[in-house]
Design a protein around this motif. Structure first.
Motif, PDB file in Angstrom:
ATOM      1  N   TYR A  66      -2.051   7.185  12.211  1.00  0.00           N
ATOM      2  CA  TYR A  66      -1.991   6.120  11.309  1.00  0.00           C
ATOM      3  C   TYR A  66      -0.787   5.416  11.262  1.00  0.00           C
ATOM      4  N   PRO A  67      -0.024   4.930  12.333  1.00  0.00           N
ATOM      5  CA  PRO A  67       1.280   4.352  12.367  1.00  0.00           C
ATOM      6  C   PRO A  67       1.394   3.229  11.339  1.00  0.00           C
ATOM      7  N   GLU A  68       0.337   2.430  11.280  1.00  0.00           N
ATOM      8  CA  GLU A  68       0.418   1.212  10.345  1.00  0.00           C
ATOM      9  C   GLU A  68       0.693   1.518   8.902  1.00  0.00           C
ATOM     10  N   MET A  69       0.049   2.855   8.628  1.00  0.00           N
ATOM     11  CA  MET A  69       0.372   3.233   7.310  1.00  0.00           C
ATOM     12  C   MET A  69       1.609   3.478   6.944  1.00  0.00           C
ATOM     13  N   PHE A  70       2.446   3.853   7.930  1.00  0.00           N
ATOM     14  CA  PHE A  70       4.026   4.164   7.705  1.00  0.00           C
ATOM     15  C   PHE A  70       4.672   3.009   8.086  1.00  0.00           C
ATOM     16  N   GLY A  71       4.425   1.747   8.297  1.00  0.00           N
ATOM     17  CA  GLY A  71       5.011   0.502   8.453  1.00  0.00           C
ATOM     18  C   GLY A  71       5.424   0.572  10.002  1.00  0.00           C
ATOM     19  N   MET A 104       0.759  -1.151   0.164  1.00  0.00           N
ATOM     20  CA  MET A 104       0.061  -0.111  -0.020  1.00  0.00           C
ATOM     21  C   MET A 104       0.933   1.178   0.176  1.00  0.00           C
ATOM     22  N   MET A 105       1.904   1.285   0.929  1.00  0.00           N
ATOM     23  CA  MET A 105       2.722   2.336   1.029  1.00  0.00           C
ATOM     24  C   MET A 105       3.640   2.585  -0.306  1.00  0.00           C
ATOM     25  N   ARG A 106       3.789   1.501  -0.938  1.00  0.00           N
ATOM     26  CA  ARG A 106       4.611   1.484  -2.095  1.00  0.00           C
ATOM     27  C   ARG A 106       3.878   2.150  -3.214  1.00  0.00           C
ATOM     28  N   ARG A 107       2.376   1.756  -3.367  1.00  0.00           N
ATOM     29  CA  ARG A 107       1.777   2.437  -4.204  1.00  0.00           C
ATOM     30  C   ARG A 107       1.353   4.017  -4.111  1.00  0.00           C
ATOM     31  N   SER A 108       1.226   4.166  -2.737  1.00  0.00           N
ATOM     32  CA  SER A 108       1.005   5.636  -2.602  1.00  0.00           C
ATOM     33  C   SER A 108       2.364   6.436  -2.794  1.00  0.00           C
ATOM     34  N   THR A 109       3.423   5.924  -2.527  1.00  0.00           N
ATOM     35  CA  THR A 109       4.629   6.746  -2.947  1.00  0.00           C
ATOM     36  C   THR A 109       4.789   6.898  -4.392  1.00  0.00           C
ATOM     37  N   PHE A 110       4.453   5.933  -5.144  1.00  0.00           N
ATOM     38  CA  PHE A 110       4.323   5.847  -6.519  1.00  0.00           C
ATOM     39  C   PHE A 110       3.455   7.025  -6.923  1.00  0.00           C
ATOM     40  N   ILE A 111       2.128   7.154  -6.440  1.00  0.00           N
ATOM     41  CA  ILE A 111       1.380   8.409  -7.014  1.00  0.00           C
ATOM     42  C   ILE A 111       1.937   9.671  -6.615  1.00  0.00           C
ATOM     43  N   THR A 112       2.327   9.455  -5.311  1.00  0.00           N
ATOM     44  CA  THR A 112       2.979  10.619  -4.851  1.00  0.00           C
ATOM     45  C   THR A 112       4.197  11.253  -5.977  1.00  0.00           C
ATOM     46  N   TYR A 113       5.070  10.330  -6.100  1.00  0.00           N
ATOM     47  CA  TYR A 113       6.076  10.798  -7.172  1.00  0.00           C
ATOM     48  C   TYR A 113       5.676  11.215  -8.424  1.00  0.00           C
TER      49      TYR A 113
END
Lengths: 350, 247
Positions: A330-335, A1-10
């Motif tokens: 939302y700590p789980e969002m950040f691993g 999930m984090m990876r996809r949101s990082t991609f979207i941000t970039y």
């Protein structure tokens, strides 16, 4: 999930970076300043956020990069020399060819970065003996001293400053050119910081932040990490300073060492976005810049009051900044793993 | 070269307070040595002198045959001598694995570069050692959220991660519950036997130190009062008077 949101941000930021000046040509320079602020905030966070050394003097590197670049640009292609150029106080407008101008500016950026790096290494020999508020005030002193010393040097125009060489192309292309430089440098700074933080280096500067005495006791050679951290900051601040000087067209003490504005803004932006996080400074810079530009346009006269108010709300209610607040909510969002049940159980046991 | 630490006639005063007076102290390579004494008798001062926290006033301190009394904390740590703290020190905003990974050795011959990757062998070793001290299930938690006892275990594991030759432990069992103490004693012993780490332990828990150490020193009022095997010290009248108390 984090990876996809990082991609979207970039992807989102990249698209905005490329399409911004095409869709909103009137705002090209304003968005260029936005990238500049992203760079300042991101590099400030290396020491200020990740390492726990609040520097109020990073603007020194900005100013030194600016002046060194100006000297290089003039010295290389203007035969009579820098002294002749600056003593004319802007009356001399040498006709640089396109090639001369662009070579000058690229060498200037490079030289500005190197000079800032060298300066940071000199500073680090005595500055890193200071901790906490002493480092903050000490580094602020460096910026003020650098500004005052610059004024006394006639070679760089003293108090009357330097008129930078004229841009050879037309005015619209000028904006786009500087925009591209700011964008590239901001992206580069972000990627370099991201890469560094993902290695042992990132852990080391976090360790220094959490407990420097412990880090020393574990044999961590802390000085070298501090030097690298500040050195990378200096390189990017020096380079962006060189660009900013050419963007402004005229440089003097106020333009080169804007301690009360950019010097403070970069700290405020990081605090707003969340210090010690990769995206906090970026987010903080974007929000800060938008608020700043809007209030300067629509609330003129009250712009400083608005900025002050935001800072106060930020400091009083959201000390961790936006990213920090999100991380704790939302700590789980950040691993980040929080094992509440286990913690409570253990605390009862002991 | 049997003594890995050799402290000879060391004195240290804080202003008028003579914390250590003419102390001589040896730790055999591969041994577990104990250091006991009443509160304020100068045990921690001696530790601080050994690991280079402050310059000593007089005397000499040798580590592995080399004089180290002029060196500073970081240099001594990089020679392979580490200490843990009475007030546990860990990196409280980082998770346990990160705490472990940044505790790798920084000795000159170590291959742990500044920009080394965080993955691979280094991470495996961090997790193995967390397993060793029983914190594997907590590995991803922020270390500041751990209980006090667990933080002590983490600090011990961090020291092991550094692969020291000598580890000085300042009250490793203080504030830890009895079940955890047994586990910790067991691990201290195994670190000594299996990993070959020389241990030097300050401890107030007599049951712990008498079982653990092969040789014990007793300090009192900044002076070395007695030394010997645990059984000898337990029956030494001076130690009983100054520290253990009569029954």
């Amino acid at each position: 999930m984090m990876r996809r949101s990082t991609f979207i941000t970039y992807a989102g930021l990249g698209l905005f970076g490329i399409l911004g000046p095409i869709l909103f040509p009137a705002y090209t320079l304003s968005i260029a300043y936005l990238w500049m602020m992203v760079l300042m905030a991101s590099t400030w966070d290396i020491l200020g956020g990740q390492m726990g050394y609040n520097s109020l003097g990073n603007i020194t590197f900005f100013g030194v990069g600016m002046y060194v670049s100006a000297i290089i640009q003039i010295a290389i292609f203007y035969e009579p020399g820098v002294r002749e150029y600056t003593s004319a106080m802007g009356a001399i407008k040498p006709e640089f060819t396109d090639q001369q101008y662009y070579w000058g500016i690229f060498l200037g950026i490079f030289g500005g970065a190197i000079a800032a790096l060298a300066l940071s290494l000199i500073f680090s020999t005595f500055m890193f003996g200071l901790r906490g508020p002493y480092f903050a005030i000490g580094s602020l002193g460096l910026a003020i001293a650098a500004a005052e010393i610059t004024v006394t040097i006639n070679y760089v125009g003293g108090a009357s400053g330097i008129s930078m060489p004229m841009f050879p192309g037309d005015i619209e292309f000028r904006s786009v050119f500087f925009y591209i430089l700011c964008f590239i440098l901001a992206v580069l700074a972000h990627l370099v910081i991201r890469g560094m933080l993902s290695t042992q280096f990132g852990l080391a500067i976090n360790a220094i932040r959490d407990d420097e005495d412990k880090a020393e006791a574990m044999g961590l050679p802390t000085l070298i990490y501090k030097q690298i951290g500040w050195g990378v900051t200096a390189v990017f601040m020096g380079a962006i300073g060189a660009v900013a000087g050419n963007m402004a067209g005229f440089i003097d003490k106020e333009v080169a060492y804007p301690v009360p504005t950019f010097g403070i803004f970069m700290v405020a932006m990081v605090l707003l976005g969340g210090k010690g996080t990769l995206w906090g400074p970026v987010l903080g810079a974007i929000i800060f810049h938008i608020v700043k530009e809007t209030t300067w346009t629509y609330l003129l006269g009250w712009q400083w009051v608005t900025l002050g108010l935001i800072l106060i709300i930020n400091i009083v209610y959201f000390q961790q900044g936006i990213m920090g607040w999100l991380q704790s909510k939302y700590p789980e969002m950040f691993g980040i793993v929080v094992d509440q049940s286990n913690i409570n159980q253990e605390k009862k046991e002991s | 070269m049997n003594d890995i630490i050799k402290v000879t006639n060391v004195s240290k005063a804080y202003g008028g307070v003579k914390a250590n007076v003419d102390i001589s102290f040896k730790v055999k390579k591969g041994s577990i040595t104990g250091l006991i004494g009443p509160n304020g008798c100068g045990k921690t001062t001696l530790f601080n002198s050994i690991v280079g926290y402050h310059p000593i006033d007089e005397g000499s301190i040798e580590f592995d045959g080399n004089e180290i009394s002029h060196l500073r904390v970081g240099d001594i740590a990089r020679l392979g001598m580490l200490r843990t703290f009475q007030q546990t020190k860990i990196y409280t905003k980082m998770n346990c694995v990160d705490n472990m990974q940044i505790s790798v050795s920084h000795r000159r011959n170590s291959k742990n570069g500044i920009f080394a990757s965080r993955k691979g062998e280094i991470r495996e070793r961090a997790e193995d050692l967390l397993e060793f001290v029983g914190l594997y299930s907590k590995r991803n938690l922020i270390s500041g959220d751990l209980s006090f006892g667990q933080q002590k275990l983490l600090e011990f594991a961090m020291a092991l991660m550094n692969e020291p030759k000598v580890l000085l432990l300042d009250e490793p069992t203080a504030g830890i519950n009895p079940t955890l103490i047994n586990g910790l004693i067991d691990r201290l012993g195994r670190a000594n036997e299996e990993l070959g780490i020389t241990l030097c332990v300050i401890e107030h828990n007599m049951r712990v130190i008498m079982n653990l150490a092969s040789h014990i020193y007793c300090l009192s009022n900044g002076k070395m009062l007695a030394e010997g095997k645990p059984s000898e010290l337990q029956n030494d009248q001076r130690v009983i008077d100054a520290y253990l108390g009569g029954h």
